[in-house]
Design an enzyme around this catalytic site. Structure first.
Site, PDB file in Angstrom:
ATOM      1  N   TYR A 117       0.823  -1.220   0.000  1.00 16.69           N
ATOM      2  CA  TYR A 117       0.000   0.000   0.000  1.00 16.69           C
ATOM      3  C   TYR A 117       0.857   1.270   0.000  1.00 16.69           C
ATOM      4  CZ  TYR A 117      -3.701  -3.260   1.523  1.00 16.69           C
ATOM      5  OH  TYR A 117      -4.580  -4.309   1.639  1.00 16.69           O
TER       6      TYR A 117
ATOM      7  N   LYS B  91     -12.749   0.323   5.014  1.00 12.99           N
ATOM      8  CA  LYS B  91     -11.919   1.524   4.864  1.00 12.99           C
ATOM      9  C   LYS B  91     -12.823   2.739   4.700  1.00 12.99           C
ATOM     10  CE  LYS B  91     -10.511   4.725   1.800  1.00 12.99           C
ATOM     11  NZ  LYS B  91     -11.387   5.418   0.834  1.00 12.99           N
TER      12      LYS B  91
ATOM     13  N   ARG C 110     -18.361   8.242   8.863  1.00 16.45           N
ATOM     14  CA  ARG C 110     -18.536   6.862   8.386  1.00 16.45           C
ATOM     15  C   ARG C 110     -17.734   5.884   9.234  1.00 16.45           C
ATOM     16  NH1 ARG C 110     -18.189   7.111   1.794  1.00 16.45           N
ATOM     17  NH2 ARG C 110     -20.362   7.648   1.407  1.00 16.45           N
TER      18      ARG C 110
ATOM     19  N   ASN D  10     -19.401   2.804  11.041  1.00 16.58           N
ATOM     20  CA  ASN D  10     -18.968   1.439  10.721  1.00 16.58           C
ATOM     21  C   ASN D  10     -18.592   0.639  11.972  1.00 16.58           C
ATOM     22  OD1 ASN D  10     -19.359   2.102   8.052  1.00 16.58           O
ATOM     23  ND2 ASN D  10     -17.181   2.317   7.551  1.00 16.58           N
TER      24      ASN D  10
END
Ligand SMILES: NC(=O)c1ccc[n+]([C@@H]2O[C@H](COP(=O)([O-])OP(=O)(O)OC[C@H]3O[C@@H](n4cnc5c(N)ncnc54)[C@H](OP(=O)(O)O)[C@@H]3O)[C@@H](O)[C@H]2O)c1
Length: 283
Positions: free
Chosen positions: A58, A239, A245, A249
Protein backbone atom coordinates in the site's frame (compact mmCIF):
# COMPACT_ATOMS: atom_id res chain seq x y z
CA UNK A 1 -4.97 5.81 27.10
CA UNK A 2 -6.69 9.17 26.77
CA UNK A 3 -9.88 9.81 28.74
CA UNK A 4 -12.92 10.43 26.60
CA UNK A 5 -16.23 11.85 27.73
CA UNK A 6 -17.96 9.92 24.93
CA UNK A 7 -18.85 6.24 25.42
CA UNK A 8 -16.90 4.39 22.74
CA UNK A 9 -18.24 1.13 21.32
CA UNK A 10 -16.80 -2.01 22.90
CA UNK A 11 -15.43 -3.96 19.95
CA UNK A 12 -15.41 -7.73 20.59
CA UNK A 13 -12.10 -9.58 20.41
CA UNK A 14 -11.81 -12.93 18.62
CA UNK A 15 -9.18 -15.35 19.97
CA UNK A 16 -6.29 -16.34 17.69
CA UNK A 17 -5.10 -19.96 17.58
CA UNK A 18 -1.54 -19.00 18.59
CA UNK A 19 -2.60 -16.79 21.51
CA UNK A 20 -3.81 -13.22 21.79
CA UNK A 21 -6.88 -11.86 20.07
CA UNK A 22 -7.99 -9.59 17.23
CA UNK A 23 -10.62 -6.80 17.38
CA UNK A 24 -13.55 -7.81 15.21
CA UNK A 25 -13.67 -4.50 13.29
CA UNK A 26 -10.61 -2.59 12.13
CA UNK A 27 -9.76 0.22 9.74
CA UNK A 28 -8.76 -0.64 6.17
CA UNK A 29 -6.18 1.73 4.71
CA UNK A 30 -5.90 1.08 0.99
CA UNK A 31 -5.56 3.34 -1.07
CA UNK A 32 -4.78 6.08 1.48
CA UNK A 33 -1.36 7.71 1.20
CA UNK A 34 0.91 8.47 4.16
CA UNK A 35 -0.63 11.84 5.00
CA UNK A 36 -4.22 10.63 4.56
CA UNK A 37 -3.72 7.49 6.61
CA UNK A 38 -2.02 9.35 9.44
CA UNK A 39 -5.05 11.63 9.76
CA UNK A 40 -7.47 8.73 9.32
CA UNK A 41 -5.89 6.74 12.15
CA UNK A 42 -6.02 9.69 14.54
CA UNK A 43 -9.72 10.16 13.63
CA UNK A 44 -10.38 6.43 13.92
CA UNK A 45 -8.75 6.20 17.34
CA UNK A 46 -10.99 9.00 18.60
CA UNK A 47 -14.14 7.03 17.72
CA UNK A 48 -12.87 3.75 19.16
CA UNK A 49 -10.76 1.92 16.57
CA UNK A 50 -7.78 -0.03 17.91
CA UNK A 51 -7.11 -2.18 14.84
CA UNK A 52 -5.58 -1.08 11.54
CA UNK A 53 -4.82 -3.04 8.38
CA UNK A 54 -1.97 -2.11 6.04
CA UNK A 55 0.47 -3.82 3.67
CA UNK A 56 3.94 -3.15 2.30
CA UNK A 57 2.25 -2.89 -1.10
CA UNK A 58 0.00 0.00 0.00
CA UNK A 59 3.02 2.31 0.35
CA UNK A 60 1.52 3.88 3.48
CA UNK A 61 3.24 2.12 6.38
CA UNK A 62 5.13 5.30 7.30
CA UNK A 63 1.79 7.11 7.68
CA UNK A 64 0.29 4.20 9.62
CA UNK A 65 3.16 4.35 12.09
CA UNK A 66 2.80 8.11 12.45
CA UNK A 67 -0.95 7.81 12.93
CA UNK A 68 -0.59 5.19 15.65
CA UNK A 69 2.06 7.31 17.37
CA UNK A 70 -0.11 10.44 17.14
CA UNK A 71 -3.32 8.70 18.22
CA UNK A 72 -2.84 9.13 21.95
CA UNK A 73 -3.35 5.37 22.32
CA UNK A 74 -0.46 3.22 23.55
CA UNK A 75 1.12 0.99 20.92
CA UNK A 76 0.28 -2.05 23.08
CA UNK A 77 -3.41 -1.19 22.80
CA UNK A 78 -3.33 -1.23 18.98
CA UNK A 79 -3.61 -4.27 16.74
CA UNK A 80 -1.53 -3.58 13.62
CA UNK A 81 -1.53 -5.90 10.61
CA UNK A 82 0.84 -5.69 7.68
CA UNK A 83 1.37 -7.97 4.71
CA UNK A 84 4.50 -9.24 3.00
CA UNK A 85 4.83 -8.20 -0.61
CA UNK A 86 5.24 -10.98 -3.20
CA UNK A 87 8.79 -9.88 -4.03
CA UNK A 88 9.84 -10.98 -0.54
CA UNK A 89 8.53 -14.54 -0.83
CA UNK A 90 10.93 -17.51 -0.80
CA UNK A 91 14.17 -18.37 1.00
CA UNK A 92 14.61 -16.06 3.97
CA UNK A 93 13.48 -12.92 2.18
CA UNK A 94 10.53 -12.46 4.55
CA UNK A 95 13.02 -11.52 7.27
CA UNK A 96 14.16 -8.49 5.28
CA UNK A 97 10.57 -7.82 4.19
CA UNK A 98 9.31 -7.61 7.76
CA UNK A 99 12.34 -5.60 8.91
CA UNK A 100 11.64 -3.06 6.14
CA UNK A 101 7.97 -2.84 7.17
CA UNK A 102 8.89 -2.39 10.85
CA UNK A 103 11.37 0.29 9.88
CA UNK A 104 8.70 2.18 7.93
CA UNK A 105 6.12 1.69 10.69
CA UNK A 106 8.62 2.77 13.36
CA UNK A 107 7.54 -0.27 15.42
CA UNK A 108 9.27 -3.15 17.20
CA UNK A 109 6.62 -5.67 16.18
CA UNK A 110 3.38 -6.13 14.27
CA UNK A 111 0.42 -7.90 15.80
CA UNK A 112 -0.26 -9.85 12.61
CA UNK A 113 1.90 -10.52 9.57
CA UNK A 114 0.19 -11.96 6.49
CA UNK A 115 1.46 -13.46 3.23
CA UNK A 116 -0.38 -11.05 0.93
CA UNK A 117 -1.12 -13.50 -1.91
CA UNK A 118 -0.26 -17.19 -2.38
CA UNK A 119 1.08 -16.67 -5.95
CA UNK A 120 0.82 -20.44 -6.53
CA UNK A 121 2.49 -20.31 -9.96
CA UNK A 122 5.72 -19.33 -8.17
CA UNK A 123 5.22 -21.99 -5.46
CA UNK A 124 7.19 -20.12 -2.81
CA UNK A 125 4.49 -19.79 -0.18
CA UNK A 126 5.45 -22.87 1.88
CA UNK A 127 9.07 -21.66 2.09
CA UNK A 128 7.79 -18.23 3.06
CA UNK A 129 5.59 -19.77 5.74
CA UNK A 130 8.62 -21.53 7.28
CA UNK A 131 10.29 -18.13 7.61
CA UNK A 132 7.08 -16.65 9.06
CA UNK A 133 7.15 -19.31 11.80
CA UNK A 134 10.63 -18.13 12.78
CA UNK A 135 9.50 -14.50 12.67
CA UNK A 136 6.71 -15.32 15.10
CA UNK A 137 9.19 -17.06 17.38
CA UNK A 138 11.40 -13.94 17.26
CA UNK A 139 8.51 -11.80 18.54
CA UNK A 140 8.63 -9.39 15.59
CA UNK A 141 5.28 -10.78 14.43
CA UNK A 142 3.02 -11.70 17.33
CA UNK A 143 0.74 -13.73 15.05
CA UNK A 144 1.14 -14.96 11.48
CA UNK A 145 -1.42 -15.66 8.82
CA UNK A 146 -2.24 -15.56 5.15
CA UNK A 147 -4.35 -13.58 2.72
CA UNK A 148 -6.17 -14.70 -0.41
CA UNK A 149 -5.29 -18.33 0.30
CA UNK A 150 -7.62 -21.10 -0.83
CA UNK A 151 -8.19 -24.09 1.46
CA UNK A 152 -5.89 -26.21 -0.74
CA UNK A 153 -3.05 -23.71 -0.22
CA UNK A 154 -3.53 -23.80 3.56
CA UNK A 155 -3.63 -27.60 3.49
CA UNK A 156 -0.08 -27.52 2.14
CA UNK A 157 1.12 -25.12 4.85
CA UNK A 158 -0.27 -27.36 7.57
CA UNK A 159 0.95 -30.61 5.98
CA UNK A 160 4.49 -29.30 5.39
CA UNK A 161 5.04 -27.32 8.62
CA UNK A 162 2.41 -28.41 11.14
CA UNK A 163 1.61 -24.74 11.80
CA UNK A 164 -1.88 -23.45 11.01
CA UNK A 165 -2.31 -19.77 10.08
CA UNK A 166 -4.07 -17.67 12.71
CA UNK A 167 -5.98 -15.68 10.07
CA UNK A 168 -6.94 -15.89 6.41
CA UNK A 169 -7.90 -12.46 5.01
CA UNK A 170 -10.02 -12.83 1.87
CA UNK A 171 -12.43 -10.78 -0.23
CA UNK A 172 -15.73 -11.51 1.49
CA UNK A 173 -19.17 -9.90 1.79
CA UNK A 174 -22.80 -11.01 1.42
CA UNK A 175 -22.21 -10.79 -2.36
CA UNK A 176 -19.13 -13.07 -2.12
CA UNK A 177 -19.80 -15.17 0.99
CA UNK A 178 -17.14 -17.86 0.36
CA UNK A 179 -18.92 -20.49 2.43
CA UNK A 180 -16.25 -23.07 1.55
CA UNK A 181 -13.44 -20.91 2.95
CA UNK A 182 -15.40 -20.13 6.10
CA UNK A 183 -16.23 -23.78 6.78
CA UNK A 184 -12.58 -24.74 6.28
CA UNK A 185 -11.34 -21.96 8.54
CA UNK A 186 -13.81 -22.85 11.27
CA UNK A 187 -12.77 -26.49 11.15
CA UNK A 188 -9.10 -25.50 11.48
CA UNK A 189 -9.45 -22.76 14.10
CA UNK A 190 -8.54 -20.00 11.63
CA UNK A 191 -10.12 -16.54 11.94
CA UNK A 192 -11.62 -15.42 8.63
CA UNK A 193 -11.06 -11.72 7.94
CA UNK A 194 -13.05 -9.93 5.23
CA UNK A 195 -11.48 -7.43 2.83
CA UNK A 196 -13.79 -5.20 0.80
CA UNK A 197 -16.33 -6.10 3.53
CA UNK A 198 -18.88 -3.52 2.32
CA UNK A 199 -18.22 -4.25 -1.34
CA UNK A 200 -15.23 -2.00 -2.08
CA UNK A 201 -15.78 0.12 -5.16
CA UNK A 202 -18.77 -1.98 -6.29
CA UNK A 203 -22.46 -1.22 -5.87
CA UNK A 204 -23.36 -3.65 -3.05
CA UNK A 205 -24.53 -0.88 -0.71
CA UNK A 206 -27.08 0.31 -3.29
CA UNK A 207 -28.96 -2.99 -3.33
CA UNK A 208 -32.68 -2.64 -2.46
CA UNK A 209 -32.47 -5.59 -0.06
CA UNK A 210 -30.06 -3.54 2.04
CA UNK A 211 -32.26 -0.46 1.79
CA UNK A 212 -35.17 -2.48 3.21
CA UNK A 213 -33.13 -3.90 6.08
CA UNK A 214 -31.59 -0.49 6.80
CA UNK A 215 -35.09 1.02 7.07
CA UNK A 216 -36.30 -1.86 9.28
CA UNK A 217 -33.42 -1.43 11.77
CA UNK A 218 -32.95 2.33 11.50
CA UNK A 219 -29.37 1.79 10.31
CA UNK A 220 -27.35 2.41 7.15
CA UNK A 221 -26.78 -0.24 4.47
CA UNK A 222 -23.10 -0.38 5.47
CA UNK A 223 -24.06 -1.08 9.08
CA UNK A 224 -26.36 -3.91 8.00
CA UNK A 225 -23.53 -5.48 6.00
CA UNK A 226 -21.00 -5.03 8.80
CA UNK A 227 -23.44 -6.53 11.30
CA UNK A 228 -23.70 -9.55 8.95
CA UNK A 229 -19.90 -9.99 9.20
CA UNK A 230 -20.01 -9.69 12.99
CA UNK A 231 -22.85 -12.20 13.41
CA UNK A 232 -21.02 -14.63 11.15
CA UNK A 233 -17.95 -14.51 13.40
CA UNK A 234 -15.83 -12.71 10.79
CA UNK A 235 -13.36 -9.85 11.23
CA UNK A 236 -14.13 -6.86 8.97
CA UNK A 237 -11.79 -4.03 7.99
CA UNK A 238 -13.93 -1.37 6.25
CA UNK A 239 -11.92 1.52 4.86
CA UNK A 240 -13.17 5.08 5.17
CA UNK A 241 -11.47 8.43 5.12
CA UNK A 242 -14.58 10.03 6.63
CA UNK A 243 -14.74 10.22 10.47
CA UNK A 244 -18.55 9.99 10.54
CA UNK A 245 -18.54 6.86 8.39
CA UNK A 246 -15.73 5.41 10.51
CA UNK A 247 -17.84 5.90 13.62
CA UNK A 248 -20.94 4.45 11.94
CA UNK A 249 -18.97 1.44 10.72
CA UNK A 250 -17.97 0.67 14.31
CA UNK A 251 -21.49 1.15 15.72
CA UNK A 252 -22.71 -2.36 14.85
CA UNK A 253 -22.68 -4.05 18.24
CA UNK A 254 -26.02 -2.86 19.58
CA UNK A 255 -28.53 -4.47 17.21
CA UNK A 256 -29.21 -7.96 15.90
CA UNK A 257 -30.20 -9.30 12.49
CA UNK A 258 -32.88 -11.97 12.81
CA UNK A 259 -33.22 -15.17 10.80
CA UNK A 260 -35.42 -13.47 8.17
CA UNK A 261 -32.84 -10.69 7.77
CA UNK A 262 -30.03 -13.20 7.32
CA UNK A 263 -32.10 -15.15 4.78
CA UNK A 264 -32.70 -11.91 2.83
CA UNK A 265 -28.93 -11.21 2.87
CA UNK A 266 -28.28 -14.70 1.47
CA UNK A 267 -30.03 -13.49 -1.71
CA UNK A 268 -27.15 -11.03 -2.33
CA UNK A 269 -24.81 -13.95 -3.12
CA UNK A 270 -23.54 -13.42 -6.66
CA UNK A 271 -22.71 -17.12 -6.99
CA UNK A 272 -19.63 -19.09 -8.04
CA UNK A 273 -17.08 -17.10 -9.98
CA UNK A 274 -17.72 -13.81 -8.16
CA UNK A 275 -14.69 -12.10 -6.63
CA UNK A 276 -10.98 -12.48 -7.23
CA UNK A 277 -9.48 -15.89 -7.93
CA UNK A 278 -6.12 -15.99 -6.18
CA UNK A 279 -4.78 -18.67 -8.52
CA UNK A 280 -4.64 -15.91 -11.13
CA UNK A 281 -4.26 -12.67 -9.12
CA UNK A 282 -1.96 -10.97 -6.69
CA UNK A 283 1.42 -9.44 -6.25
N1 LIG B 1 -5.64 -8.66 1.42
C1 LIG B 1 -5.93 -8.08 0.28
O1 LIG B 1 -5.53 -8.55 -0.81
C2 LIG B 1 -6.75 -6.84 0.26
C3 LIG B 1 -7.30 -6.38 -0.93
C4 LIG B 1 -8.07 -5.22 -0.88
C5 LIG B 1 -8.28 -4.56 0.32
N2 LIG B 1 -7.70 -5.02 1.47
C6 LIG B 1 -7.88 -4.31 2.77
O2 LIG B 1 -9.27 -4.29 3.05
C7 LIG B 1 -9.67 -2.94 3.30
C8 LIG B 1 -11.13 -2.73 2.97
O3 LIG B 1 -11.38 -3.08 1.63
P1 LIG B 1 -11.76 -1.97 0.52
O4 LIG B 1 -11.15 -0.68 0.91
O5 LIG B 1 -11.41 -2.57 -0.80
O6 LIG B 1 -13.34 -1.91 0.55
P2 LIG B 1 -14.49 -1.53 1.60
O7 LIG B 1 -13.92 -1.25 2.93
O8 LIG B 1 -15.52 -2.59 1.47
O9 LIG B 1 -15.11 -0.22 0.97
C9 LIG B 1 -14.45 1.00 0.97
C10 LIG B 1 -15.30 2.01 0.22
O10 LIG B 1 -16.54 2.19 0.93
C11 LIG B 1 -16.71 3.57 1.26
N3 LIG B 1 -17.36 3.59 2.58
C12 LIG B 1 -16.80 3.37 3.78
N4 LIG B 1 -17.71 3.42 4.77
C13 LIG B 1 -18.91 3.69 4.18
C14 LIG B 1 -20.21 3.87 4.67
N5 LIG B 1 -20.48 3.78 5.98
N6 LIG B 1 -21.21 4.14 3.78
C15 LIG B 1 -20.93 4.23 2.45
N7 LIG B 1 -19.71 4.05 1.93
C16 LIG B 1 -18.69 3.79 2.79
C17 LIG B 1 -15.33 4.17 1.25
O11 LIG B 1 -15.37 5.53 0.90
P3 LIG B 1 -14.88 6.72 1.91
O12 LIG B 1 -13.45 6.48 2.24
O13 LIG B 1 -15.09 7.94 1.09
O14 LIG B 1 -15.81 6.64 3.12
C18 LIG B 1 -14.65 3.37 0.13
O15 LIG B 1 -14.98 3.90 -1.12
C19 LIG B 1 -8.68 -2.13 2.46
O16 LIG B 1 -8.68 -0.77 2.79
C20 LIG B 1 -7.40 -2.86 2.76
O17 LIG B 1 -6.90 -2.49 4.05
C21 LIG B 1 -6.96 -6.17 1.46
Amino acid sequence: MTDSPIALPAVPLLPLNSGGSIPQVGLGTWPLDDAEVERAIVDAAAVGYRHVDTAAKYGNEVGVGRGVAASGIDREDWFVTTKLDGGYQGDDRAVAGLDASLDRLGMEYVDLLLIHWPLPARDLFVDTWKTFIRLRESGKARAIGVSNFKPAHIDRLIAETGVTPAVNQVQLSPAIPRLDHRAYDEEHGIVTESWSPIGGSGDLLGDPILADLAAKHGRTPAQIVLRWHVQNGLVAIPKSRDPQRMAANLAVFDFVLDADDLAALDRLDEGPGAGVDSDHSGH
